[in-house]
Design a protein around this motif. Sequence first.
Motif, short mmCIF file in Angstrom:
data_model
loop_
_atom_site.label_atom_id
_atom_site.label_comp_id
_atom_site.label_asym_id
_atom_site.label_seq_id
_atom_site.Cartn_x
_atom_site.Cartn_y
_atom_site.Cartn_z
N GLU A 201 0.83 -1.20 0.00
CA GLU A 201 0.00 0.00 0.00
C GLU A 201 0.87 1.25 0.00
N ASN A 202 1.91 1.24 0.83
CA ASN A 202 2.83 2.39 0.87
C ASN A 202 3.56 2.54 -0.46
N LEU A 203 3.94 1.41 -1.06
CA LEU A 203 4.64 1.45 -2.35
C LEU A 203 3.75 2.07 -3.42
N LEU A 204 2.47 1.67 -3.47
CA LEU A 204 1.56 2.21 -4.49
C LEU A 204 1.34 3.71 -4.31
N LYS A 205 1.27 4.15 -3.07
CA LYS A 205 1.08 5.59 -2.83
C LYS A 205 2.29 6.40 -3.31
N ASP A 206 3.49 5.92 -2.93
CA ASP A 206 4.70 6.62 -3.36
C ASP A 206 4.85 6.58 -4.88
N TRP A 207 4.47 5.47 -5.43
CA TRP A 207 4.55 5.28 -6.89
C TRP A 207 3.65 6.29 -7.60
N GLN A 208 2.42 6.43 -7.12
CA GLN A 208 1.47 7.34 -7.75
C GLN A 208 1.97 8.79 -7.67
N THR A 209 2.55 9.16 -6.54
CA THR A 209 3.09 10.52 -6.39
C THR A 209 4.22 10.75 -7.38
N ALA A 210 5.09 9.75 -7.54
CA ALA A 210 6.22 9.90 -8.45
C ALA A 210 5.77 10.04 -9.89
N ILE A 211 4.67 9.36 -10.25
CA ILE A 211 4.16 9.46 -11.63
C ILE A 211 3.71 10.88 -11.93
N LEU A 212 3.10 11.54 -10.95
CA LEU A 212 2.64 12.92 -11.15
C LEU A 212 3.81 13.86 -11.40
N GLU A 213 4.98 13.51 -10.88
CA GLU A 213 6.16 14.36 -11.05
C GLU A 213 7.06 13.86 -12.18
N LEU A 214 6.58 12.88 -12.97
CA LEU A 214 7.41 12.24 -13.96
C LEU A 214 7.90 13.21 -15.03
N THR A 215 7.07 14.15 -15.42
CA THR A 215 7.45 15.09 -16.49
C THR A 215 8.63 15.96 -16.09
N ASN A 216 8.86 16.07 -14.77
CA ASN A 216 10.00 16.88 -14.30
C ASN A 216 11.24 16.03 -14.05
N ASN A 217 11.13 14.74 -14.33
CA ASN A 217 12.24 13.83 -14.08
C ASN A 217 13.12 13.76 -15.32
N PRO A 218 14.36 14.27 -15.28
CA PRO A 218 15.20 14.30 -16.48
C PRO A 218 15.80 12.93 -16.81
N ASP A 219 15.86 12.05 -15.85
CA ASP A 219 16.51 10.75 -16.06
C ASP A 219 15.46 9.65 -16.07
N LEU A 220 14.92 9.39 -17.26
CA LEU A 220 13.87 8.39 -17.39
C LEU A 220 14.41 6.98 -17.10
N ASN A 221 15.64 6.74 -17.48
CA ASN A 221 16.21 5.42 -17.24
C ASN A 221 16.30 5.10 -15.76
N LEU A 222 16.73 6.10 -14.97
CA LEU A 222 16.84 5.89 -13.53
C LEU A 222 15.48 5.61 -12.93
N TYR A 223 14.48 6.38 -13.34
CA TYR A 223 13.13 6.16 -12.80
C TYR A 223 12.57 4.82 -13.28
N SER A 224 12.89 4.47 -14.52
CA SER A 224 12.41 3.19 -15.06
C SER A 224 12.94 2.02 -14.23
N ASN A 225 14.18 2.12 -13.80
CA ASN A 225 14.76 1.06 -12.97
C ASN A 225 14.03 0.94 -11.63
N GLN A 226 13.62 2.10 -11.09
CA GLN A 226 12.86 2.07 -9.84
C GLN A 226 11.48 1.43 -10.05
N VAL A 227 10.86 1.77 -11.18
CA VAL A 227 9.56 1.18 -11.49
C VAL A 227 9.70 -0.33 -11.67
#
Length: 514
Positions: A201-227
Amino acid sequence: MVKKILAKKFSFIVLGLLILAGGFLLLRNRQKPELDFTVVKRGDIVQELSFTGKVKPAEAVELAFEKSGRVSIVYVDVGNKVFAGQILAGLDNNDVSASLKQAQANLETELLRLEEIKAGSREEEIKIQEAKVESAQVAKKEAEKNLIDKIGSSYTVADDSIRNKVDQFFSDPRSLTPKLNLFPVESQLKTDLESSRLTMENLLKDWQTAILELTNNPDLNLYSNQVKANLEQTKLFLDKAALAVNSMIANASFSQTTIDGYKTDISTARTNINTAINSLSSAQEKLNTAITNLNLANQELALKKAGATPEQIKIQGAKIDQARANLESARAEYSKTILKSPIAGIITKKQVSPGEIVSLNQVAFSVISDSGLEIETNIPEVDIAKIKVNDQAKVDLDAYGPSLILEAKVIRIDPAETIIEGVATYNTKLTFKDPEQKAKPGMTANINLSHLVRENVLTISRKAIVLEEDKEFVNLITEKGIEQREVKTGVRSSNGEVELVSGLSEGDKVLLPK
């Protein structure tokens, strides 16, 4: 008349004396029968180990094509002598021949390109390269958009898997104390699932928050590895859930239909997660490829604009190296369509014909070397400690009988055992001392290895030894008669002689059993 009477009486007396003498001799012979004995003497005792082996060529190879195809030509037949490197047969190779020619042409093109770089680029070439850069930039943006889409869909899949598929058998799944409502389930697994549900449940909440900020994430590869890590964690949770559901049996609370529905939902969720992982990896790979292509296009544009610099020439040199590597690869593929003999020898088997389709590693020819023969045998573990490399041996062959004795020596003992009919044996090879001899491959060889030699010791026939209660005795012939004497023996030879360690002296006569 008186003389005749006296003559008859004398004849009866002589006859009686002869009968008495014969009876006496017969009685004496019965009282002292002839004895079968052996004499203790000095000599050498040789203990031999005997084994059976097979004569084999020093080298024997089975040859096969490294790829499948149709045999186009065969150059040799059984019994032909061949030299090392001789071509034996070939496959149809029009396709690989064309690839080889193309690789040669590519190398020539890259070499010419190097000359052009050194000469400088024309304006038309610069414009063409600028168009390639623009195309690579578009491809990169499309790859980034595709990866962002996969990241978003990954969350959707994980959310559906947990909050829809799994939560149907949880109470208060989004609270701090989710409760698993399955029965029966092993207690530790139940505890793990309830704890893991809170973590998810905590993982899904943090995940959803990160998706909202995805457009400001310059390193898609790094975020992809976290996903991807989130998906893997989700996968582990679903594995536990599947274990719990699969352990259930129908009861008053859960019908078999309900259980089957749970199983189907969990199976679907696991499949969806695996698909999401694969899709995410593929999208990452496409983006990395697009980035690489863009960088390469920019480098090539800079090369054209700047003219021939050492760095640019080095880049083209790397391309030439790659073209040469491709050419070598094409040559290697071409060589797989040609079968050559690695050794000089004789063809013993031919199992292909022109027009035949052969598969990968299907044996086509067998070749034995003409460099010599060996004997191969398997020695049981009880005897292997008695044998070492360079031990001498005498060998006779069943084909010629024991009259032909050949000399050989041990050249190799395998360190690892070979199990034959449940017995540990060690593969051992011997070589003939004289390479010019009558042995042929496949013949049965009888091997005798000298294990232990005792010189100038007392010996006696093994038949004279009598065993009683783990002790050894002989019947010694003395002037007074037969005397039982305890003895101690040592090495026993293969010819029936045994070493006498104590109990008798040289020259003693020992009774042999009937």
